[in-house]
Design an enzyme around this catalytic site. Sequence first.
Site, PDB file in Angstrom:
ATOM      1  N   HIS A  74       0.859  -1.187   0.000  1.00 32.68           N
ATOM      2  CA  HIS A  74       0.000   0.000   0.000  1.00 32.68           C
ATOM      3  C   HIS A  74       0.895   1.237   0.000  1.00 32.68           C
ATOM      4  O   HIS A  74       1.233   1.790   1.044  1.00 32.68           O
ATOM      5  CB  HIS A  74      -0.931  -0.005   1.217  1.00 32.68           C
ATOM      6  CG  HIS A  74      -1.964  -1.088   1.166  1.00 32.68           C
ATOM      7  ND1 HIS A  74      -3.232  -0.891   0.654  1.00 32.68           N
ATOM      8  CD2 HIS A  74      -1.912  -2.395   1.536  1.00 32.68           C
ATOM      9  CE1 HIS A  74      -3.915  -2.025   0.716  1.00 32.68           C
ATOM     10  NE2 HIS A  74      -3.128  -2.953   1.249  1.00 32.68           N
ATOM     11  N   ASP A 125       3.008  -5.688   2.403  1.00 35.41           N
ATOM     12  CA  ASP A 125       1.722  -5.093   2.773  1.00 35.41           C
ATOM     13  C   ASP A 125       1.870  -3.659   3.276  1.00 35.41           C
ATOM     14  O   ASP A 125       1.349  -2.727   2.668  1.00 35.41           O
ATOM     15  CB  ASP A 125       1.003  -5.965   3.809  1.00 35.41           C
ATOM     16  CG  ASP A 125      -0.490  -5.659   3.899  1.00 35.41           C
ATOM     17  OD1 ASP A 125      -0.980  -4.837   3.118  1.00 35.41           O
ATOM     18  OD2 ASP A 125      -1.162  -6.257   4.765  1.00 35.41           O
ATOM     19  N   TRP A 158      -1.440   0.822   9.857  1.00 34.28           N
ATOM     20  CA  TRP A 158      -1.610  -0.561  10.284  1.00 34.28           C
ATOM     21  C   TRP A 158      -0.341  -1.167  10.884  1.00 34.28           C
ATOM     22  O   TRP A 158      -0.409  -2.144  11.606  1.00 34.28           O
ATOM     23  CB  TRP A 158      -2.053  -1.418   9.088  1.00 34.28           C
ATOM     24  CG  TRP A 158      -3.404  -1.033   8.585  1.00 34.28           C
ATOM     25  CD1 TRP A 158      -4.618  -1.494   9.027  1.00 34.28           C
ATOM     26  CD2 TRP A 158      -3.694  -0.080   7.559  1.00 34.28           C
ATOM     27  NE1 TRP A 158      -5.642  -0.893   8.337  1.00 34.28           N
ATOM     28  CE2 TRP A 158      -5.109  -0.013   7.435  1.00 34.28           C
ATOM     29  CE3 TRP A 158      -2.914   0.727   6.734  1.00 34.28           C
ATOM     30  CZ2 TRP A 158      -5.737   0.815   6.505  1.00 34.28           C
ATOM     31  CZ3 TRP A 158      -3.547   1.556   5.816  1.00 34.28           C
ATOM     32  CH2 TRP A 158      -4.937   1.592   5.707  1.00 34.28           C
TER      33      TRP A 158
END
Length: 433
Positions: free
Chosen positions: A58, A308, A314
């Site tokens: 991301h 990721d 996150w």
Amino acid sequence: MDLVIRNASLPDGRQGVDIAIAQGRIVDVAPALQAKGAREIDAEGDLVTPPFVDAHFHLDATLSYGLPRVNQSGTLLEGIALWGELKPELTQEALVERALQYCDWAVARGLLAIRSHVDVCDERLLAVEALLDVKRRVAPYLDLQLVAFPQDGVLRCPGALDNLKRAIAMGVDVVGGIPHFERTMADGAESVRVLCEFAAGKGLRVDMHCDESDDPLSRHIETLAFHTQRLGLQGRVAGSHLTSMHSMDNYYASKLLPLIREAGVAAIANPLINIILQGRHDSYPKRRGMTRVPELLAHGIDVAFGHDCVMDPWYSLGSGDMLEVAHMGLHVAQMTGQDAMRACFAAVTETPAKILGLDGYGLQPGCHADLVLLDARDPVEAIRLRAARRLVLRRGQVVAESPRAAARLALPGRPQQVDFRLSGHAGLARENA
């Protein structure tokens, strides 16, 4: 030849190999090549591999840690809520700056291809414009593939489907989705149908966040496999995360795994993030949460590992090191056999390259001379040491280099330097493989 690399070890176990390069491509790979190079590099028996590939990232959120606040719980849902708070404050300039900085990190780590999801639930499509700009800027040294990702649900979020279609028209490469985040299981299944049909009509690849949940009844990967077969999308579809599979009973998994294989759907696990975000509602026994990597591989399903997140809502850690990803994946999946450890190396190199459909990737004559010289003798040692990237080549040109990893000692009667390799171990491992 423009360049000849001498005395290299290769991921398939070959040793003492020379690699001849001309005009940005590999010309020959064989022991003791007679060809001379304008420049010659002695690999000294170290591992030369095609570059690392990140199948799931991301880039629009990366390096935003602490904006507008820190994820205090460290959970997936707070991360999604925090991203919702951050989106209105985003600027294109800041997005581009952070993404370019991460791409610098990636190149230094020998990571020369990234598939990044980009959120399309912002009506402005600010992040889409920013990452398309970044894609153009980094094209000389990094392959960036973008996925139109409706973070808040393509049916759940008003206007998300239209935004996704606009993003594809602007030049985004892949159709994304997040069926388990729709309001109901039925809506999730419907979103898979709608998105797969759109992708098939456009001739595009599909990569969906699928079943990123501890709920064993989250079974959208089954629907994704069905529509992949129905629409003739075999070999162009990936299911990312698939963490609910960790919680499914073995009987259902015995039905599901052959279905995924027959559909030609690839799986992308994200070990660093899966291990910290899943199982949050468990006390003990506590689930690991990562999908069934050994079982997927045993059924002939392509499995890649993705990073990721790096320093975003996150995940507060990370540095773009795909060997760290492979290291975590190896441990979480208990893949400590020799073949299994090599499969973990393949999961951050050749397998994601196949999933992304990268042209000219590999170590065969005719492939692009995109190579990484590692401070390790073989893939297992590379993972163990998270080996330094001695050299990173793009189209035959050195774009990054790092010193060998070593420490000085001041101990009476002991060596003055250590490099963390066990003498004779690497050769013994190859002989026994």
